[in-house]
Design an enzyme around this catalytic site. Structure first.
Site, short mmCIF file in Angstrom:
data_model
loop_
_atom_site.label_atom_id
_atom_site.label_comp_id
_atom_site.label_asym_id
_atom_site.label_seq_id
_atom_site.Cartn_x
_atom_site.Cartn_y
_atom_site.Cartn_z
N HIS A 149 -9.08 39.71 17.83
CA HIS A 149 -10.08 40.65 17.29
C HIS A 149 -10.18 41.91 18.13
CE1 HIS A 149 -11.44 37.26 14.80
NE2 HIS A 149 -12.05 38.17 14.06
N LYS A 171 -16.01 42.87 19.68
CA LYS A 171 -16.58 41.61 19.16
C LYS A 171 -17.29 40.88 20.29
CE LYS A 171 -15.42 37.52 16.43
NZ LYS A 171 -16.61 37.69 15.58
#
Ligand SMILES: NC(=O)c1ccc[n+]([C@@H]2O[C@H](COP(=O)([O-])OP(=O)(O)OC[C@H]3O[C@@H](n4cnc5c(N)ncnc54)[C@H](O)[C@@H]3O)[C@@H](O)[C@H]2O)c1
Length: 256
Positions: free
Chosen positions: A140, A144
């Site tokens: 990601h 995040k």
């Protein structure tokens, strides 16, 4: 015309939902609510979409179900404990015994609205019993805040339960010494590895290995637009779901 309200309307996901709903001929963007706005604006909506934060979503949910509103939730943080809490909230909100079923409240919590990601999880679950080993790698963007991702944790749980149903235990692993974290987090016995890298969006690989072969199932969300078809399916389909809480988009995709 389906009247849609958005909670978290100024956020990255909420603003895109607003824009997407506005572009649909059969949907009416009836209310956009963010921090500081009154939730009363949502009254009269056929469905409310929540993309806020794990800290805010339960209070929003409680308010919406008390008001008799259907809710589609994309906000993350729905582990087993929170799902039970949400189910109890929805079931206890009101006495619907005297109103027809079509007026009962429906709540859909979808950990991932990307159709490709839902399919990736389903394929991983189907494949899990055919291989000795299964591990998950999720990748990601660097902003995040949680690891592993909710999607990765759910994938691992689905793999674990498919393997358990087939009578399989953990995959082979001869590791006896390791640096802390080198083998990733372990979810229901399945190793989950999290990569955080500037430039990425949301990606996941499920690695399966057996006798002289491997299978890799990979999904890439390249843009937040990837979540919008799933959100629209949820908004249009929620009235057809059974009353109460539903988890996952699978039923509305014909995958249940
Ligand atoms: N299910 C999925 O497919 C999916 C996909 C992407 C993101 N998400 C999740 O959606 C959530 C939102 O993500 P984002 O990137 O849009 O975040 P964001 O921070 O950009 O937006 C959140 C918005 O919610 C608002 N907000 C916070 N508390 C509120 C409240 N009580 N009432 C109304 N508005 C409130 C904030 O002011 C902000 O505008 C996160 O939990 C994220 O992990 C889920």
């Amino acid at each position: 015309m389906i009247k849609v309200g958005v909670l978290g309307a100024k956020g990255r996901m909420g603003s895109l939902v607003g824009q997407t709903v506005r572009a649909q001929a059969d949907l009416d963007l009836a209310a956009e609510v963010d921090v500081g706005d009154s939730r009363e604006a949502l009254t009269g909506c056929d469905v409310v979409v929540d993309f806020t934060s794990p800290a805010a979503v339960m209070e929003n949910l409680a308010w919406c179900v008390q008001a008799g509103l259907n809710v589609v939730i994309g906000t993350s943080g729905f582990d087993e404990a929170r799902i039970s809490e949400a189910r109890a909230l929805v079931d206890a909100a009101k006495d619907f015994s005297s109103v027809p079923p079509e007026q009962h409240v429906r709540v859909l919590v979808a950990p991932n609205f990307s159709v490709g990601a839902v399919l990736m999880m389903r394929f991983a679950e189907q494949a899990a019993r055919f291989f000795d080993s299964a591990e998950v790698v999720e990748l990601h963007h660097a902003a995040k805040v949680d690891a592993p991702s909710g999607t990765a944790a759910r994938t691992a749980a689905m793999i674990a339960s498919a393997r358990a149903a087939a009578g399989l235990g953990h995959g082979p692993d001869a590791t006896t010494t390791q640096l802390a974290g080198a083998r990733g987090a372990v979810v229901d016995g399945v190793h989950v590895h999290s990569v955080r890298l500037a430039g990425l969006v949301a990606h996941q690989e499920v690695l399966l290995g057996g006798h002289g072969e491997t299978l890799t199932i990979r999904h890439d969300s390249l843009d937040r637009a990837s979540f919008m078809p799933g959100v629209l399916i949820a908004v249009r389909g929620i009235a057809a779901l059974p009353p109460g809480l539903t988890v996952g988009l699978e039923g509305l995709l014909g995958l249940a």
